[in-house]
Design an enzyme around this catalytic site. Sequence first.
Site, PDB file in Angstrom:
ATOM      1  N   SER A 183       0.789  -1.229   0.000  1.00  0.00           N
ATOM      2  CA  SER A 183       0.000   0.000   0.000  1.00  0.00           C
ATOM      3  C   SER A 183       0.821   1.278   0.000  1.00  0.00           C
ATOM      4  CB  SER A 183      -0.940   0.003   1.203  1.00  0.00           C
ATOM      5  OG  SER A 183      -0.211  -0.138   2.396  1.00  0.00           O
ATOM      6  N   HIS A 211      -5.450  -3.736  -2.097  1.00  0.00           N
ATOM      7  CA  HIS A 211      -5.251  -2.755  -3.171  1.00  0.00           C
ATOM      8  C   HIS A 211      -5.323  -3.369  -4.566  1.00  0.00           C
ATOM      9  CE1 HIS A 211      -4.168   0.715  -0.663  1.00  0.00           C
ATOM     10  NE2 HIS A 211      -3.853  -0.233   0.203  1.00  0.00           N
ATOM     11  N   LYS A 242     -11.175   0.276  -1.551  1.00  0.00           N
ATOM     12  CA  LYS A 242     -10.280   0.696  -2.645  1.00  0.00           C
ATOM     13  C   LYS A 242     -11.053   0.501  -3.964  1.00  0.00           C
ATOM     14  CE  LYS A 242      -7.474  -0.006   0.924  1.00  0.00           C
ATOM     15  NZ  LYS A 242      -7.505   0.935   2.025  1.00  0.00           N
TER      16      LYS A 242
HETATM   17  C1  LIG Z   1      -3.059  -3.333   2.707  1.00  0.00           C
HETATM   18  C2  LIG Z   1      -4.272  -2.902   3.461  1.00  0.00           C
HETATM   19  N1  LIG Z   1      -4.982  -3.820   4.113  1.00  0.00           N
HETATM   20  C3  LIG Z   1      -6.079  -3.480   4.809  1.00  0.00           C
HETATM   21  C4  LIG Z   1      -6.518  -2.176   4.888  1.00  0.00           C
HETATM   22  C5  LIG Z   1      -7.732  -1.836   5.703  1.00  0.00           C
HETATM   23  O1  LIG Z   1      -8.806  -1.572   4.881  1.00  0.00           O
HETATM   24  P1  LIG Z   1      -9.992  -0.586   5.326  1.00  0.00           P
HETATM   25  O2  LIG Z   1      -9.426   0.800   5.307  1.00  0.00           O
HETATM   26  O3  LIG Z   1     -11.001  -0.778   4.277  1.00  0.00           O
HETATM   27  O4  LIG Z   1     -10.430  -0.987   6.685  1.00  0.00           O
HETATM   28  C6  LIG Z   1      -5.818  -1.195   4.205  1.00  0.00           C
HETATM   29  C7  LIG Z   1      -6.278   0.204   4.254  1.00  0.00           C
HETATM   30  O5  LIG Z   1      -5.607   1.141   4.311  1.00  0.00           O
HETATM   31  C8  LIG Z   1      -4.652  -1.556   3.488  1.00  0.00           C
HETATM   32  O6  LIG Z   1      -3.938  -0.646   2.828  1.00  0.00           O
END
Ligand SMILES: Cc1ncc(COP(=O)(O)O)c(C=O)c1O
Length: 395
Positions: A183, A211, A242
């Site tokens: 990310s 992502h 996303k």
């Molecule tokens: C790699 C990754 N996993 C999980 C999440 C968590 O997702 P959410 O923001 O939809 O709770 C994010 C969010 O930033 C992320 O970048």
Amino acid sequence: MLDAFDRCRLHDDFRPVTELGAYPYYRPVEERLATGEVVVGGRVLVAAGSNDYLGLSADPRLKDAACRAIRSLGTGTSGSRLVNGSLALHETLEGRLAAFLGQEAAMVTPTGFLANLALSALAGPRDTVLADQLIHASLIDAVRLSRARLRRYRHNDLDHLERLLAGSDPAAAGLIVTEGMFSTTGTLCDLPGTAALARRHGARLVLDGAHDIGLLGPGGRGAAEHHGLLPAVDLHTMAFSKCLGTTGGAVAGPEQIMVYLRHHARSMVFSAALSPSSTAAALAALDIVETEPERRHRALAAAARLRADLAGLGFGTGASPTTIIPVHVGDVVLCCRLWRELFEEGVFATAMVPPGVPDGQSLIRVSTTALHTDAQLDRIASAFAAAGRRLGMIP
Ligand SMILES: Cc1ncc(COP(=O)(O)O)c(C=O)c1O
């Protein structure tokens, strides 16, 4: 006793940047325009840090699906899935996601963070979790909650991973946890190598596709499909925030594991279920992912063009092949000043500083979406040119 609130009063992490007027966080967006622009402080800015890669969060089809769900099911779910919050719509979405990812079953959670936290039920204090150094905070928290031994290997360094696997207790259960598309850097996991090591050492492979699901692979099934390795993934986690343009998350894997998680994952059992509107929006988004591949092609092409422009200006952008372009800065204050200069130039990007990135590796995270026009990409590049020159970062 000491006052537990003292740590908050002493919190001055951001004082240097606040004094410079460069504090980059919690900026309220007043409006999101269908053009992909945002209104902040009454000004229309080009969004250059969004995770809405397919540009679906303002799509009329998602909005209609969400409104229809609200009309028939209301605005909330009243309780957790376990007791009274389960909807037929959740089960429809779970069936669709499982089929899409080639898994037996799926479990929908209120956020992507909570989908990852559910993994804590899979390990215990005697187990070992091997994780890439760059994994998301939610995955680290899952391991902490499980009290398993966390062993982190350098980003995509398979020799390091192999050494850690070889040195792990053979009597402990082992999980390898990594991300399809990281990310902060936009880099892809070396999935062929990681999957081979998992197989050789008998470790289960968990891939966070937050992502990349919707964005990568010929069918939009993510990094695993991109590598032709969907069957090598034991468990997939994902976030709807996303590519699916809404909120929510899911874990997908074997039926038996989903049944176990539905009863043992505390983030599932003790948190109210995903709202009808987000569930319906995710289903509508999945239809679009399956039928409009041109959206992911456009988002990726926009990134390739912008990355070349930014590198041409003299910025260090790394070698990510995805929609995330990390513009490396290093120093926290300089990073926030660059963010502020971009903001003044009409570009709303994201400043990533520790603990979101390792110490000394602060960066501006630029991301492209299917909505970016060439004119907007040019605006972003010229904002970087002007800001970078003012700060003496580029010639
Ligand atoms: C790699 C990754 N996993 C999980 C999440 C968590 O997702 P959410 O923001 O939809 O709770 C994010 C969010 O930033 C992320 O970048």
